[in-house]
Design a protein around this motif. Sequence first.
Motif, short mmCIF file in Angstrom:
data_model
loop_
_atom_site.label_atom_id
_atom_site.label_comp_id
_atom_site.label_asym_id
_atom_site.label_seq_id
_atom_site.Cartn_x
_atom_site.Cartn_y
_atom_site.Cartn_z
N MET A 1 44.17 9.51 23.65
CA MET A 1 42.64 10.04 24.71
C MET A 1 43.05 11.10 25.18
SD MET A 1 40.42 7.37 25.42
CE MET A 1 40.49 5.21 24.12
N ALA A 2 43.86 11.10 26.03
CA ALA A 2 43.83 12.77 26.89
C ALA A 2 44.59 13.12 26.57
CB ALA A 2 44.45 11.86 28.27
N VAL A 3 45.25 13.51 26.30
CA VAL A 3 45.80 14.30 25.23
C VAL A 3 44.82 15.32 24.74
CG1 VAL A 3 47.86 15.39 23.47
CG2 VAL A 3 48.49 13.06 25.41
N ILE B 1 54.45 15.24 26.94
CA ILE B 1 53.05 16.75 26.27
C ILE B 1 53.02 17.32 27.31
CG2 ILE B 1 51.94 17.37 25.02
CD1 ILE B 1 51.86 14.68 23.29
N VAL B 2 52.87 18.68 27.32
CA VAL B 2 52.69 20.27 28.31
C VAL B 2 52.05 20.64 27.24
CG1 VAL B 2 53.96 22.04 29.75
CG2 VAL B 2 55.26 20.05 29.17
N ILE B 3 50.96 20.75 27.41
CA ILE B 3 49.72 22.25 27.01
C ILE B 3 49.28 23.48 28.33
CG2 ILE B 3 47.35 21.98 26.30
CD1 ILE B 3 47.73 18.72 25.78
N GLY B 4 49.62 23.99 28.18
CA GLY B 4 49.36 25.29 29.01
C GLY B 4 49.43 24.62 30.73
N ASP B 5 48.93 24.67 31.82
CA ASP B 5 49.89 23.96 32.79
C ASP B 5 49.64 22.60 33.24
OD1 ASP B 5 50.24 26.90 33.66
OD2 ASP B 5 48.66 27.58 34.79
N CYS B 6 48.92 22.01 31.95
CA CYS B 6 48.56 20.34 32.47
C CYS B 6 50.37 19.76 31.63
CB CYS B 6 47.80 19.85 31.32
SG CYS B 6 46.34 20.69 32.14
N ARG B 7 50.87 19.26 32.49
CA ARG B 7 51.39 18.08 31.74
C ARG B 7 51.73 16.77 31.89
NH1 ARG B 7 57.66 17.29 35.63
NH2 ARG B 7 58.68 15.67 34.29
N ARG C 1 44.06 18.64 25.84
CA ARG C 1 44.30 19.61 24.72
C ARG C 1 42.57 21.00 24.81
NH1 ARG C 1 47.85 17.86 20.82
NH2 ARG C 1 49.15 18.46 21.83
N ALA C 2 41.84 20.40 24.32
CA ALA C 2 40.23 20.74 23.70
C ALA C 2 39.82 21.66 24.97
CB ALA C 2 39.37 19.33 23.35
N ALA C 3 40.10 21.13 25.97
CA ALA C 3 39.18 21.93 27.25
C ALA C 3 40.26 23.50 27.85
CB ALA C 3 40.08 20.84 28.34
N HIS C 4 41.43 22.87 27.17
CA HIS C 4 42.12 24.37 26.91
C HIS C 4 41.52 25.48 26.32
CE1 HIS C 4 45.88 24.03 30.12
NE2 HIS C 4 45.71 22.77 29.61
N GLU C 5 40.57 25.23 24.79
CA GLU C 5 39.70 26.30 24.61
C GLU C 5 38.89 26.34 24.94
OE1 GLU C 5 39.74 23.64 20.76
OE2 GLU C 5 41.32 23.22 20.29
N ARG C 6 38.28 25.76 25.68
CA ARG C 6 37.18 26.17 26.91
C ARG C 6 37.36 26.58 28.24
NH1 ARG C 6 32.86 21.78 25.95
NH2 ARG C 6 30.91 23.75 27.11
N THR D 1 40.89 13.73 34.81
CA THR D 1 40.37 14.29 35.88
C THR D 1 41.26 15.93 35.15
OG1 THR D 1 41.13 12.54 37.22
CG2 THR D 1 42.05 14.70 38.26
N GLY D 2 42.26 15.36 34.43
CA GLY D 2 43.51 16.65 34.03
C GLY D 2 41.74 17.52 32.99
N VAL D 3 40.94 16.99 32.30
CA VAL D 3 40.11 18.16 31.66
C VAL D 3 39.63 18.81 32.72
CG1 VAL D 3 37.67 18.13 30.64
CG2 VAL D 3 39.65 16.71 29.95
N ALA D 4 38.65 18.32 34.07
CA ALA D 4 38.29 19.18 35.26
C ALA D 4 39.18 19.59 35.76
CB ALA D 4 37.53 18.17 36.46
N ALA D 5 40.53 19.49 36.24
CA ALA D 5 40.95 20.80 36.33
C ALA D 5 42.14 21.92 35.66
CB ALA D 5 43.15 19.88 36.48
N ALA D 6 41.78 21.25 34.33
CA ALA D 6 42.07 22.80 33.63
C ALA D 6 40.78 23.26 32.96
CB ALA D 6 41.98 22.37 31.89
N HIS D 7 39.54 23.14 33.31
CA HIS D 7 38.32 23.80 33.03
C HIS D 7 38.03 24.90 34.66
CE1 HIS D 7 37.10 22.35 29.53
NE2 HIS D 7 36.46 21.12 30.37
N LEU D 8 39.12 24.29 35.43
CA LEU D 8 39.06 24.87 37.27
C LEU D 8 39.88 26.03 37.45
CD1 LEU D 8 37.36 22.05 39.06
CD2 LEU D 8 36.61 24.28 38.96
N GLY D 9 40.96 26.16 36.65
CA GLY D 9 42.01 26.84 36.42
C GLY D 9 43.43 26.42 37.36
N ARG D 10 43.55 24.77 36.96
CA ARG D 10 43.91 24.47 38.55
C ARG D 10 45.65 23.18 37.74
NH1 ARG D 10 40.15 26.05 40.83
NH2 ARG D 10 40.14 24.65 42.68
#
Length: 248
Positions: free
Chosen positions: A225-227, A8-14, A231-236, A202-211
């Motif tokens: 759970m991670a998905v 699953i791809v969510i923004g820049d997260c694979r 996904r929620a992190a990309h909304e914030r 770690t993915g939540v942290a990366a999404a919030h920090l633009g990685r």
Amino acid sequence: MNAIRKEIVIGDCRLILGDAMAILPSLPSADLIVSDVPYALTTGGVSKSSKTMSGIFASHNYRNDGQLIMATVPFPEMMAVFHGALVEDADCYVMANDKNVHPLMDAAFGAGFSLHNLLVWDKVTPTANRWYMKNVEFTLYLWKGRARTINDPSSKQLLRGGIDKATEHPTEKPVHLMAEYVRNSSKRGETVLDPFMGSGTTGVAAAHLGRKFVGIELHEPFFDMAVARIRAAHERPDMFASTSEVAA
């Protein structure tokens, strides 16, 4: 046979469901690894030989009764694959408890990593133990290739802070802890890899920090759970932008 069971791809997260050890050699090299890797640990159950596993096991089967849930990946194999999954000059953060620091460190050295520092997380709430209650965990801060200064050299070796649990994952880590590692050893737009993604912290942290982020998880309920969390992190976005975000 394709080792990837779902992607699953969510923004820049694979996000990938499958066996990390089989999948990693086929992926593009990452700029940073931050992972709470699976390791054997003593539970605090009544059996003298009690052991369970951190990381990849079903939360509905997790009990503090000393039962063996799942075998872990041998550290030498794990660290060799981690080393090969990184670009030529990169940092790698792997978490361990007191009993696993030395074997994990030996495996890291054998794979070609060097050690920058042994970091400490004071999780505030202690775990019961007859030989001093355990309130800390450790992170091996490793590097491959040429050493690089962290983005905020004023950062301390010890970080203190509890968890506001977001999931039922039994070894969930706080976002602020993983964010500290991601922020200090990567830049915006670089790729952070967590081969044992668990609940996706770690993915939540990366999404919030633009990685960018690549996460792999073997157990499907944890993957789901991670998905949801990522996904929620990309909304914030940029949740941590005001807290020492010094990387370009």
